[in-house]
Design a protein around this motif. Sequence first.
Motif, PDB file in Angstrom:
ATOM      1  N   SER A 391       1.014  -1.229   0.007  1.00 38.27           N
ATOM      2  CA  SER A 391       0.126   0.136   0.235  1.00 38.27           C
ATOM      3  C   SER A 391       0.771   1.296  -0.059  1.00 38.27           C
ATOM      4  O   SER A 391       1.927   1.162   0.413  1.00 38.27           O
ATOM      5  CB  SER A 391      -0.862   0.101   1.113  1.00 38.27           C
ATOM      6  OG  SER A 391      -0.205   0.353   2.292  1.00 38.27           O
ATOM      7  N   GLY A 392       0.424   2.253  -0.483  1.00 39.98           N
ATOM      8  CA  GLY A 392       0.873   3.657  -0.279  1.00 39.98           C
ATOM      9  C   GLY A 392       2.064   3.794  -1.556  1.00 39.98           C
ATOM     10  O   GLY A 392       2.103   2.985  -2.495  1.00 39.98           O
ATOM     11  N   ASN A 438       8.202   2.190  11.670  1.00 38.41           N
ATOM     12  CA  ASN A 438       7.233   2.798  12.013  1.00 38.41           C
ATOM     13  C   ASN A 438       6.375   3.467  11.048  1.00 38.41           C
ATOM     14  O   ASN A 438       6.085   4.602  10.621  1.00 38.41           O
ATOM     15  CB  ASN A 438       7.758   4.368  12.840  1.00 38.41           C
ATOM     16  CG  ASN A 438       6.806   4.841  13.444  1.00 38.41           C
ATOM     17  OD1 ASN A 438       5.738   4.415  13.976  1.00 38.41           O
ATOM     18  ND2 ASN A 438       7.043   6.209  13.845  1.00 38.41           N
ATOM     19  N   SER A 439       6.022   2.317  10.069  1.00 40.28           N
ATOM     20  CA  SER A 439       5.222   2.708   8.942  1.00 40.28           C
ATOM     21  C   SER A 439       3.806   2.068   9.045  1.00 40.28           C
ATOM     22  O   SER A 439       3.512   1.284  10.030  1.00 40.28           O
ATOM     23  CB  SER A 439       5.905   1.632   7.982  1.00 40.28           C
ATOM     24  OG  SER A 439       5.059   1.585   6.671  1.00 40.28           O
ATOM     25  N   ASP A 440       2.813   2.722   8.167  1.00 35.10           N
ATOM     26  CA  ASP A 440       1.498   2.205   8.421  1.00 35.10           C
ATOM     27  C   ASP A 440       1.124   1.276   7.258  1.00 35.10           C
ATOM     28  O   ASP A 440       0.013   1.526   6.630  1.00 35.10           O
ATOM     29  CB  ASP A 440       0.528   3.324   8.786  1.00 35.10           C
ATOM     30  CG  ASP A 440       0.753   4.338   7.613  1.00 35.10           C
ATOM     31  OD1 ASP A 440       1.392   4.016   6.429  1.00 35.10           O
ATOM     32  OD2 ASP A 440       0.424   5.650   7.916  1.00 35.10           O
ATOM     33  N   LYS A 441       2.097   0.809   6.638  1.00 33.67           N
ATOM     34  CA  LYS A 441       1.841   0.110   5.403  1.00 33.67           C
ATOM     35  C   LYS A 441       1.595  -1.349   5.397  1.00 33.67           C
ATOM     36  O   LYS A 441       1.624  -1.738   6.398  1.00 33.67           O
ATOM     37  CB  LYS A 441       3.360  -0.031   4.283  1.00 33.67           C
ATOM     38  CG  LYS A 441       3.838   1.557   4.053  1.00 33.67           C
ATOM     39  CD  LYS A 441       3.964   1.585   2.656  1.00 33.67           C
ATOM     40  CE  LYS A 441       4.481   3.001   2.527  1.00 33.67           C
ATOM     41  NZ  LYS A 441       3.507   4.134   2.412  1.00 33.67           N
ATOM     42  N   ASN A 442       0.655  -1.612   4.481  1.00 31.73           N
ATOM     43  CA  ASN A 442       0.328  -3.165   4.770  1.00 31.73           C
ATOM     44  C   ASN A 442       0.260  -3.855   3.238  1.00 31.73           C
ATOM     45  O   ASN A 442       0.431  -3.029   2.311  1.00 31.73           O
ATOM     46  CB  ASN A 442      -1.068  -3.384   5.466  1.00 31.73           C
ATOM     47  CG  ASN A 442      -2.121  -2.671   4.370  1.00 31.73           C
ATOM     48  OD1 ASN A 442      -2.574  -3.137   3.436  1.00 31.73           O
ATOM     49  ND2 ASN A 442      -2.546  -1.763   5.102  1.00 31.73           N
ATOM     50  N   PRO A 483      -4.292  -9.043   5.192  1.00 30.67           N
ATOM     51  CA  PRO A 483      -3.187  -8.027   4.717  1.00 30.67           C
ATOM     52  C   PRO A 483      -2.050  -8.246   5.651  1.00 30.67           C
ATOM     53  O   PRO A 483      -2.057  -8.490   6.798  1.00 30.67           O
ATOM     54  CB  PRO A 483      -3.681  -6.628   4.951  1.00 30.67           C
ATOM     55  CG  PRO A 483      -5.192  -6.793   4.733  1.00 30.67           C
ATOM     56  CD  PRO A 483      -5.689  -8.117   5.343  1.00 30.67           C
ATOM     57  N   LEU A 486      -0.421  -5.772   9.228  1.00 29.32           N
ATOM     58  CA  LEU A 486      -1.502  -5.262  10.044  1.00 29.32           C
ATOM     59  C   LEU A 486      -1.689  -5.786  11.446  1.00 29.32           C
ATOM     60  O   LEU A 486      -1.727  -4.954  12.302  1.00 29.32           O
ATOM     61  CB  LEU A 486      -2.835  -5.195   9.269  1.00 29.32           C
ATOM     62  CG  LEU A 486      -3.271  -4.016   8.440  1.00 29.32           C
ATOM     63  CD1 LEU A 486      -4.690  -4.438   7.724  1.00 29.32           C
ATOM     64  CD2 LEU A 486      -3.122  -2.709   9.038  1.00 29.32           C
TER      65      LEU A 486
ATOM     66  N   SER B  63      -5.118   3.350   2.430  1.00 29.35           N
ATOM     67  CA  SER B  63      -4.362   2.382   3.160  1.00 29.35           C
ATOM     68  C   SER B  63      -3.861   2.639   4.504  1.00 29.35           C
ATOM     69  O   SER B  63      -3.801   2.059   5.618  1.00 29.35           O
ATOM     70  CB  SER B  63      -3.112   1.634   2.608  1.00 29.35           C
ATOM     71  OG  SER B  63      -2.315   2.522   2.149  1.00 29.35           O
ATOM     72  N   SER B  67      -5.128   1.111   7.943  1.00 27.83           N
ATOM     73  CA  SER B  67      -4.214   0.820   9.384  1.00 27.83           C
ATOM     74  C   SER B  67      -4.845   1.209  10.562  1.00 27.83           C
ATOM     75  O   SER B  67      -4.702   0.788  11.656  1.00 27.83           O
ATOM     76  CB  SER B  67      -2.655   1.424   8.923  1.00 27.83           C
ATOM     77  OG  SER B  67      -2.286   0.735   7.963  1.00 27.83           O
ATOM     78  N   ARG B  71      -5.851  -0.755  13.972  1.00 24.78           N
ATOM     79  CA  ARG B  71      -5.056  -0.608  15.177  1.00 24.78           C
ATOM     80  C   ARG B  71      -6.213  -0.127  16.453  1.00 24.78           C
ATOM     81  O   ARG B  71      -6.135  -0.760  17.412  1.00 24.78           O
ATOM     82  CB  ARG B  71      -4.093   0.568  15.373  1.00 24.78           C
ATOM     83  CG  ARG B  71      -2.729   0.042  14.622  1.00 24.78           C
ATOM     84  CD  ARG B  71      -1.779   1.056  14.689  1.00 24.78           C
ATOM     85  NE  ARG B  71      -0.806   0.770  13.650  1.00 24.78           N
ATOM     86  CZ  ARG B  71      -0.031   1.744  12.864  1.00 24.78           C
ATOM     87  NH1 ARG B  71      -0.267   2.780  13.296  1.00 24.78           N
ATOM     88  NH2 ARG B  71       0.757   1.178  12.032  1.00 24.78           N
ATOM     89  N   ASN B 101     -12.038  -7.818   6.986  1.00 25.25           N
ATOM     90  CA  ASN B 101     -10.607  -7.784   7.352  1.00 25.25           C
ATOM     91  C   ASN B 101     -10.712  -7.316   9.056  1.00 25.25           C
ATOM     92  O   ASN B 101     -10.112  -7.928   9.848  1.00 25.25           O
ATOM     93  CB  ASN B 101      -9.579  -7.235   6.662  1.00 25.25           C
ATOM     94  CG  ASN B 101      -9.103  -7.842   5.605  1.00 25.25           C
ATOM     95  OD1 ASN B 101      -9.311  -8.926   5.345  1.00 25.25           O
ATOM     96  ND2 ASN B 101      -8.568  -7.224   4.572  1.00 25.25           N
TER      97      ASN B 101
END
Lengths: 574, 114
Positions: A391-392, A438-442, A483, A486, B63, B67, B71, B101
């Motif tokens: 993602s991203g 420290n990423s929010d990617k999946n 994913p 996550l 995305s 996320s 969380r 999900n």
Amino acid sequence: MLTDSKSHLSRLFQLRQELSLAINRIIGYSDMIIAAIAENKHQDVTYLQELEQIRASGRELLTSVNIVLDPAILTGDWQSLQAMINNPQLKSQWEKTTQLVIARCQQLIPQVDQNFMLEIEQINRAANLLLQEISGLIEVVASEEFFEDIVLDIDTNPLLDNFSLADHQLAKASKGQMILVVDDSAMNREILAQQVQAEGYQAATAQDGKQAIEMIQTGAFDLILLDIIMPEIDGYQVLKWIRNSPWKHIPTIMISALEQIDSVVKCIEMGAEDYLTKPFNSILLKARLGACLEQKKWRDLESIYVQQLAQANQKISQFNNCLQVENTRLSSELEVNQKLQKMLLPKEKELQQIEALEIAGFSEAAAEIGGDYYDVVQHQGRIIIGIGDVSGHGLESGVLMLMVQTAIRTLIENNETDPKRLFEVLNRTIYKNVQRLNSDKNISLSLVDYYEGVLSISGQHEEILLSRQGKIERIDTVDLGFPLGLAESIADFVFETKIPLGKSDVAILYTDGITEAENSQGIHYGLEQLSAVVQQNWQQSAQDIRQAVIQDLRSHIGIEQVYDDITLVVLKRK
Amino acid sequence: MEIRSKNYSVIYDQTSHQITFDGSLRLNGSGEYALISELLNKVAQQEPQQIVLDLTQLNFLNSSGISILSRFVINVRKRQNIQMMIIGAKKNPWQSKSLKNLQRLMPSLQLELH
């Protein structure tokens, strides 16, 4: 008392100049009248001959003075100079010529046009002054002290102070340009100022270098006429000062009694615009003033333009620097990503060696990087095809894709065949790295394992298209995985589905870069259109199906920007 | 508590403990999502009996946003005593997969897709 030859020389320069002053005045005024008469051809002038005689006498005197008092001859030879000046013949010749001028003036005064009366009187006065100077010349050379007195006498001569600029009748309407005349001789100042005014300029005068510098600093002048030889601060020094001052762009024309090419060359080298020799030729003066001022006008304009250009250039270069930094960053990031993706793509040759399946892959990075992944790995008779999407955008996505590729390959090489275990280890690896980044990617990822006519599909990604003899089936993968990155653990969400793949059956794997590709109206390419193209081309080879899809996709996108990576994998059972 | 911008709004109703997302969320990374995750964390800290997440009017979530929601769901699940309900709409293409999900992350989560 002056004893050394250098000081003698310096005094002789002055002596020569003082004599020349009076002579120049005679030549200058006669020249002026003759020129004025020449301009009015219709007038029948009876006294032109007398005027020409005056001018010729002046020139004769000047030539003689310049020869006798030539600095080149004088250098160091004081005795020969004394001998020459003491020569009574020389003295009487100079006196005779000067007296001829005075006689012609006497003839002219009763008959001359009123407009020229003033000029004739000036010639007369100059000739009388010259006569005094010639008679005192022998004493000048014999006695240095007397020489000093003479110099002083000339400088304060009441005759010379009588001139007034305002009186002059030849002054035309001002062209608005101000010219500074710098000469220690009042007579020269007067001649030049008058000629300058006659040309329609405004004139101001300075009697020495010090005064000139003070006046120049007012910024009022467009041009400077500068005498070279002056007491104390001479023309060279003034010129040097001008060139190092904010007024360095004011054109300066040097004036000198010295015709020596040396002094002229020196001045031009120092930045003088041009030069004029005494006696002043009014036509030459007019031409040079005009040329210099025209040049200055263009130079002033040019300097304004140059200034504006410089400012504009500065702005452009600032923008350019910003752009370059940004471009370098963007292009290097893009390059790294594209290289990463290209390096990891299975090679065409590799794919052709696969016996059971035709596999054709396509992957193209967008301007902004997503992080598409596809790979084909053969292991112990199994063919494992992976397709995924980080993602991203940007470098981080590319790096994650590299991690995913390596981790999958490692697991397969380590004989991991159970999808739950494989995905669990893969997810944990990615999850921990994502935490560290420290990423929010999946990452969405499906693995398709082909073995003896069966496709085993696991992992959550896009739907998989299947063509069975032209009949399209869609296989949803939502329930086959979760994913990556996550959640800490995904083992509970991973399942495997087994689908038979018959001969000539086609499976299509893709990323959302294809289905979400927009046309100019913002309409997505869509799964239906992809299905339709596959349906039309299922009989072709995997390569041709790939080409048909990409071609159709491109005609949909048209000239629109591609926002996401585009990845397509076509599998066809041989 | 509410967060509003030109493209989206996130509103928390304290009496019903309902969080309503509206519009389109395309913020860049967790940094830009900080305000929203702060709001979600505060709601979780209060430990209400039930939290309702209304996403029917959230047309798009990128995305990074997914996320953040993931969380939040994990945070709520860890507290064990909170009931959670998510309401979505089939008209939003992103929701069918992503909301499923979320439900997987918290099996007790009630999912309504209208």
